[in-house]
Scaffold this motif. Structure first.
Motif: not given
Length: 895
Positions: A516, A522-525, A647, A519-520
């Motif tokens: 989790e 990897g989807s944020l910048y 990032d 996954k979190q």
């Protein structure tokens, strides 16, 4: 069934290395530490032997450097023609990949693997050419120096003071099927230089004074030998796994230390450290988590301290899972090619070793070719206050087990009284069920006590003579023994199953939490969002306070998560976070560094740098120091740091892309401006010089020259206006919008271009009820002027230009069309790019390539757009749209 299953990665490597299943060619590298050691000569010497043995060998590319010995070795070898490339008026000869693929020899010789190909080649690097040939099934022999390996580039630059720009990725060297080391002494190499066998005498003397100094050559030679040794070690390890995977080969020493909660372990760790230093060997510290045994909190704390000691002394650490400690340790040791095992031995009674055995004895019996060092130490000392007193939890579990067995006994008495149960075997089953419940609910101590108590109660209440422990029939002794053994076995299996289930559930929770979190992240910048997401997830996992500090250059760390927690407000937290960032080490409560802190601080170490600190505060800090929990948190910290690094790299890549685009625009601008300025200025200067020269010029000639100066000056002025206009649009300068009549804007543009439009016919078709438009009239007038100028430039005199306007829903669509040569298919969007110019051979086709780009930028600034399309007949039409507004004021025209 045996658990000794092969490693899938090892099986894959074996299949890929099997010649019977291999389709890719083999790569052989002749490896040296500097130019001149004889790599090319050795490769050609091997090639001559291969040809003599009947091999199909060709020379793809060789750098002879005018060395007679090398040229002589080329005799008798087939040489493929090279491919010439012209670069800055110099002809460069490169490997012809197509010719090599067409010839498809068994072996091809290609010199200088790290070479950069000339501009225009298929690949930018020669190793990419080699990779394509290998994929085609061609065996490649090549040469390489140690300074060209990418991972060693910085070290070589630090040693020699010279930065080598041509490098080869490490995976190319690692994937080579054969490494042939070509080595001579530095003194011999310098003698070769002085003799002119490497470079010409003048160049050789400069080389000896700089790169080829003896100190540099000695260091490079050591690096080449080490690199070759590492590669050979990898080959030996692969051979060991193929032929004897369960046997350790003592080609290099690897030490393994067995860790446990005993105080003796600290002495074992220090002894292994001294031995590893003396042997120059790698060492590993491991502990075994037995699935059927649950450690006490004090033992877990002691084990965590031993792990920290081993890590501080430089050991790699691992936690193994298994039931048999000796078997688990030996399996791991053989998989890592361990040659020596260190384990501690405390004073243990002989009878205890005889009945239950010992890990030391099992290791000695099963170690085989592995040496086992038994370090004798002091006896185990109590780690908790109270000495050998039973803990309250064990007393409570035994009490509950007593209650369960008592209930089972009462149930048996009741059933026997009502004659529902007559056989003693059925009564024994009731007691066994009670033992299972006690083992599952209260653990091993309760199950053992329940087994013993069940035998006693069964004897007292169900075996004649009743209500006494005496036994009338000696056969009941066997019954008691079987009952006790069965009870102990069932309780052991039940307890083991429960612990296995709990361990599996814990690992599943850890795996799910890491999934989790990954996954979190990897989807944020954005670093703040990454820190918030990670902080919330880690806080949920630990049920404590979490603070995330980010590193700022020459500034105090910045808190991105957990600003209002007691951990963040503690006076020691900020210095602890700073220390952890600077030293990349664990610190805080429960450690030997900054123990006054109220939390535990983990460094956020990325692949390039340390980005910050993760601080965690829980009620029991020692729980975080347990190996399993600590590795979980270190993995979370690693995921967060890698996400921050990703990032940061994304931002840097975006900035670099913008910078490249900016540089490209600047380059195009300078190229366009220099060309477009040069011609008008040359014409103006020539005309002015002619007018100033003494002589008799006719009035007509003077007038023509003055008109030429005026036209070229006007062209320069339009060019500067376009450049300034594009600069304003790029800078997003504010617009001066107001309500305007579109007819007035078109009329103003036609008036300003009346001279240019003199030889064209302009037809205007505008409906009388066009609404007002809310635009910047100056900018929109610029659109019309640029579109009309474009039509004049690319259409012959005498042609017609149409301007039409109509309402299309909530937009005003304006068309500027001509019947010139039109746009070639596929260039409808290309013409709107900056500095793109059409056919410059047409009359007046000397535009800067900015006019249409400015039109589109102005239109989109107003919420519209400009597109181009071919007309049904000849010519092109530009469709220009502007948004309309419902609240536009009404215009009343006087009739």
């Amino acid at each position: 069934m045996s658990d000794d299953r092969p490693d899938p990665d090892q099986l894959l490597a074996q299949v890929q290395a099997d010649p019977a299943t291999r389709t890719r060619g083999t790569l052989k590298i002749f490896f040296g530490y500097a130019a001149g050691v004889g790599k090319t000569f050795a490769m050609l010497e091997y090639a001559q032997r291969a040809v003599a043995a009947g091999k199909d060998v060709v020379v793809g590319y060789i750098e002879p450097h005018a060395r007679p010995e090398t040229m002589a070795m080329l005799k008798g070898l087939e040489i493929l023609p090279t491919k010439p490339f012209v670069y800055r008026s110099v002809v460069l000869n490169e490997l012809d990949v197509d010719a090599a693929l067409a010839r498809h020899p068994e072996i091809i010789l290609i010199d200088e693997l790290a070479h950069s190909n000339a501009e225009g080649s298929r690949h930018s690097k020669r190793y990419q050419d080699v990779d394509e040939l290998l994929d085609a099934g061609i065996n490649v022999w090549t040469t390489l120096n140690v300074q060209h390996i990418e991972s060693l580039n910085d070290v070589v630059g630090q040693i020699t003071g010279i930065n080598v720009r041509e490098t080869v990725p490490d995976h190319i060297f690692d994937a080579a099927d054969d490494i042939e080391l070509v080595d001579i002494t530095p003194e011999e190499l310098q003698e070769r230089l002085k003799a002119g066998k490497v470079y010409i005498p003048e160049q050789a003397q400069r080389a000896i004074q700089h790169f080829f100094q003896r100190s540099n050559l000695t260091a490079l030679r050591e690096m080449s030998l080490r690199q070759t040794a590492q590669r050979i070690h990898a080959d030996v390890e692969m051979a060991r796994r193929q032929s004897a995977p369960l046997t350790s080969w003592g080609t290099t020493d690897t030490l393994l230390v067995c860790l446990g909660p005993s105080p003796t372990t600290a002495r074992v760790i220090r002894t292994a450290k001294r031995m590893s230093t003396a042997l120059g060997a790698r060492w590993i510290a491991v502990s075994v988590d037995q699935i059927h045994r649950q450690q006490k909190p004090a033992d877990r704390q002691q084990l965590a301290e031993h792990f920290r000691l081993a890590e501080r002394l430089g050991a790699d650490t691992a936690t193994l899972v298994g039931d048999d400690v000796a078997k688990t340790v030996l399996e791991y040791a053989r998989s890592r090619n361990v040659t020596k095992i260190f384990i501690g031995k405390t004073n243990q009674p002989f009878w205890k070793r005889l009945l239950f055995g010992s890990v030391v004895d099992n290791l000695l019996d099963r170690s085989g070719e592995i040496d086992v060092y038994v370090i004798h130490g002091i006896a185990d000392t109590p780690t908790t206050t109270g000495g050998t007193q039973t803990s309250p939890s064990n007393l409570w579990s035994c009490f509950m087990a007593t209650c369960i067995v008592t209930l089972a006994c009462l149930l048996g008495i009741c059933l026997r009284t009502v004659r529902l149960v007559d056989a003693e075997a059925n009564t024994i089953m009731i007691f066994l069920v009670a033992i299972v419940f006690a083992a599952y609910l209260f653990g091993s101590h309760a199950s053992i006590w329940a087994s013993i108590l069940s035998v006693l109660l069964f004897d007292f209440f169900f075996v004649p003579p009743f209500h006494t422990f005496a036994v009338a029939d000696a056969q009941y002794v066997v019954t008691f023994g079987v009952m006790l053994g069965t009870g102990l076995l069932i309780s052991s299996l039940t307890t083991r199953h429960k612990l296995q289930f709990e361990n599996a559930r814990l690992r599943e929770q850890h795996t799910a939490a890491l999934y989790e979190l990954g996954k979190q992240l990897g989807s944020l910048y954005g670093v703040p969002f990454l820190a918030i997401a990670a902080g919330q997830k880690i806080q949920e996992m630990t049920h404590g306070e979490v603070v995330i500090y980010i590193k700022r250059s020459k500034q105090t760390p910045e808190i991105l998560f957990g600003q209002n927690t007691t951990l963040a407000q503690h006076p020691v937290s900020l210095p602890a976070a700073q220390w952890v960032m600077d030293h990349d080490q664990l610190a805080g409560c429960g450690t030997n560094t900054l123990p006054n802190a109220i939390g535990l601080f983990f460094p956020l170490i990325g692949s390039l740098a340390t980005h910050g600190t993760l601080a965690i505060k829980v009620k029991d800090p020692q729980r975080l120091l347990e190996p399993q929990q600590r590795r979980l948190l270190e993995t979370c910290a690693s995921q967060l740091s890698l996400a921050m690094e990703r990032d940061q790299l994304a931002v840097e890549a975006s900035d670099a892309r913008i910078q490249v685009e900016t540089e490209q625009i600047r380059s195009n601008l300078l190229s366009s401006v220099s060309h477009d300025f040069k011609t008008p200025l040359a014409v103006i200067a020539g005309a002015a010089t002619t007018l100033l020269e003494p002589g008799t010029l006719s009035e007509a000639t003077k007038l023509q020259l003055l008109q030429t100066i005026d036209e070229e000056a006007h062209r320069l002025n339009r060019l500067l206006e376009n450049i300034l206009q594009m600069s304003k649009l790029d800078a997003k300068a504010p617009t001066n919008k107001d309500w305007n009549v579109i007819e007035d804007i078109i009329g103003s543009a036609l008036h300003r271009l009346s001279k240019e439009l003199a030889q064209h016919q302009v037809q205007i078709e505008l409906p009388p009820d066009l609404p007002l438009v809310f635009v910047d009239s100056v900018l929109v007038e610029q659109i019309f002027m640029n579109l009309l100028e474009n039509a004049v430039r690319y259409t012959p005199p005498g042609t017609t230009i149409w301007i039409k306007a109509q309402k299309e829903g909530a937009k005003l669509q304006i068309t500027v069309a001509d019947n010139g040569p039109g746009i070639p298919p596929g260039l409808e969007e290309k013409i709107f790019e900056r500095f793109y110019r059409g056919d410059v051979r047409v009359k007046n086709g000397r535009g800067s390539g900015l006019g249409l780009a400015i039109c589109r930028s102005i239109a989109r600034l107003h919420g519209g757009d400009v597109i181009a399309r071919r007309r049904s007949g000849d010519g092109v039409e530009f469709l220009f749209t502007l948004p309309l507004h419902n609240n536009a004021p009404q215009v009343h025209l006087d009739t």
